[in-house]
Write a protein that holds these residues in place. Structure first.
Motif, PDB file in Angstrom:
ATOM      1  N   ARG A 190     -87.381  -0.925 -18.817  1.00 54.08           N
ATOM      2  CA  ARG A 190     -88.282  -0.119 -17.980  1.00 54.08           C
ATOM      3  C   ARG A 190     -87.672  -0.089 -16.588  1.00 54.08           C
ATOM      4  N   ASP A 191     -87.617   1.106 -16.057  1.00 52.83           N
ATOM      5  CA  ASP A 191     -86.866   1.337 -14.815  1.00 52.83           C
ATOM      6  C   ASP A 191     -85.422   0.886 -15.063  1.00 52.83           C
ATOM      7  N   ALA A 213     -81.069   8.164 -19.153  1.00 58.24           N
ATOM      8  CA  ALA A 213     -81.986   8.330 -18.015  1.00 58.24           C
ATOM      9  C   ALA A 213     -81.835   9.700 -17.390  1.00 58.24           C
ATOM     10  N   ASP A 260     -90.497   6.101 -18.162  1.00 60.55           N
ATOM     11  CA  ASP A 260     -89.441   5.282 -17.562  1.00 60.55           C
ATOM     12  C   ASP A 260     -89.059   4.107 -18.447  1.00 60.55           C
TER      13      ASP A 260
END
Length: 471
Positions: free
Chosen positions: A93-94, A116, A150
């Motif tokens: 995540r991120d 991403a 994300d």
């Protein structure tokens, strides 16, 4: 030498055929291996990717936005067990790792950055620790609106089975090349033999033709370039045979003509010479120019008689009618007798050791010595030396003068018949045949005569005769 070149050409052709066949076999094997490998990997990748996509969709179908850590852990734990060969799964995540399975090292930053940025499923092959892996990743989109979360999910699957299959496929391809190469060598030998056989036949025929077998011909088969070359060779050989036959017939006729003319001239010349000698004996009683004319007539008739005698002698050599009457002769005595007979004994310096005896024809040896010494006395410069040497196998007689020598460009032609390029050196008794007759007599004895311009000036004629006589 020609046979060695033909064999070398055959070897080069075999090498070329083998290289071409080997290259073709390797290329075919490489293409087959590449196609099979790509097909195998594509099938494996397609199956894994589709299953991974469905598994992620199933696990995230009821996931709320934003997902909590427990949900992400359940997602990570639920992905890997669905694949028997998978070694790990990971959830990001991120930019941080939230949960992972057993092995996630092959996940690269480039793959994560690509997912991403493009927000769609991607995969890549990675080798980590010597082991190939397939890494599949996808972004997690939640709800019916496919809202980005994300979150990224990855699956790491080793390709050991596929790698083993590839190795087996490569080994099979290489093993298949070996019999192809063996077959290529066999075909190359057969092809090279078929191509070079006419070349070898031409080579042997050319050598036979060069050795004088002018009736040599080759069988023409086919209609290719080699067949046309054989046809040209046969035509050339036929033309050469016809020309040589014609030249030989002309030579025989010319020699017969010289012999016949010389024989026919001999009798009337003998009568003319007798009359010329009689006129010279009466020259003292003649008045005015008649005395000089009588002496000149006797001189010129004598030269003409000697020319006819030389022509008859040459014709005997050409006809193969010259014969030797051999005796055991003391060489020094024979040389002294030759010089005394012609009144030259006091005009030459002699170095003639006693005891050198050889089997030879005394009359023909006398002709040889007379021509060599007479040539030196008339056209060289004093002192003229005659030296005898040799060993148990041969006798060597050297005749040398102190004149200007022979023009180096004319040395190869000194013994040519009627050679008059340098009349002061090569003519004997005015006929231009004396040295040629001397050489023929030497060869008849199994010997030779050489000429050179030694240091110190003059000309050196070297007569070499075998002690045991001709073989």
């Amino acid at each position: 030498m020609r046979l060695a070149r033909v064999r070398g050409l055959r070897a080069r052709l075999v090498v070329v055929f083998v290289l071409l066949a080997g290259l073709a076999a390797l290329t075919a094997a490489g293409l087959v291996y590449r196609q099979a490998r790509d097909l195998m990997l594509a099938r494996t990748e397609s199956s894994l990717v589709n299953e991974f996509r469905l598994r992620v969709a199933t696990l995230t179908e009821n996931m709320r936005h934003p997902p909590d850590r427990a949900a992400l852990q359940r997602l990570a734990n639920g992905v890997a067990p669905a694949f028997l060969s998978a070694t790990g799964a990971a959830v990001y995540r991120d930019s941080g790792l939230i949960a992972s399975g057993d092995r996630t090292g092959p996940i690269t930053s480039a793959l994560r950055q690509g997912i991403a940025t493009r927000q769609r499923l991607q995969y890549q092959r990675v080798i980590s620790g010597g082991t190939p892996y397939l890494v599949v990743g996808t972004p997690v989109l939640l709800g019916s609106r496919r809202t980005p979360s994300d979150v990224q999910v990855y699956l790491v699957t080793p390709l050991d089975t596929e790698a083993a299959d590839q190795d087996a496929l490569l080994a099979a391809a290489l093993n298949g090349v070996l019999p192809v190469l063996a077959l290529a060598v066999l075909l190359a030998l057969l092809a090279a033999g078929g191509v070079l056989r006419p070349v070898r036949d031409l080579d042997r025929a050319a050598r036979r033709l060069g050795a004088g077998e002018l009736d040599t011909r080759l069988k023409v088969s086919g209609g290719d370039e080699l067949a046309r070359l054989v046809t040209t060779f046969n035509a050339t050989a036929a033309a050469l045979e016809a020309n040589v036959s014609e030249l030989r017939e002309m030579e025989v006729r010319a020699r017969r003509f010289v012999a016949d003319v010389s024989h026919e001239l001999r009798t009337p010349l003998a009568s003319i010479l007798a009359m010329a000698e009689m006129f010279e004996e009466e020259a003292g009683r003649l008045e005015g120019d008649l005395a000089g004319a009588a002496r000149l007539l006797n001189l010129e008739v004598g030269r003409l008689v000697r020319l006819v005698e030389d022509l008859m002698e040459i014709s005997r050599f050409d006809a193969g009618a010259a014969r030797l009457v051999l005796n055991d002769v003391d060489v020094a005595d024979a040389i002294r007798a030759c010089l005394r007979t012609r009144g030259w004994y006091g005009r030459a310096e002699l170095d003639l050791p006693a005891g050198v005896r050889i089997r030879m024809d005394p009359r023909r040896f006398d002709v040889i010595v007379a021509n060599l010494v007479g040539n030196a006395l008339r056209h060289g410069a004093p002192p003229v030396t005659v030296r005898l040497g040799g060993d148990d196998q041969r006798a060597v007689i050297e005749v040398r003068d102190a004149g200007v020598g022979v023009d180096p460009g004319l040395l190869p032609h000194v013994f040519d018949r009627f050679s008059k390029a340098d009349a002061a050196r090569v003519r004997s008794d005015g006929s231009g045949l004396g040295l040629a007759i001397a050489l023929e007599n030497a060869r008849l004895h199994g010997g030779s005569i050489d000429v050179a311009n030694p240091p110190g000036g003059g000309a050196l004629f070297t007569l070499t005769l075998p002690v045991a006589g001709p073989r």
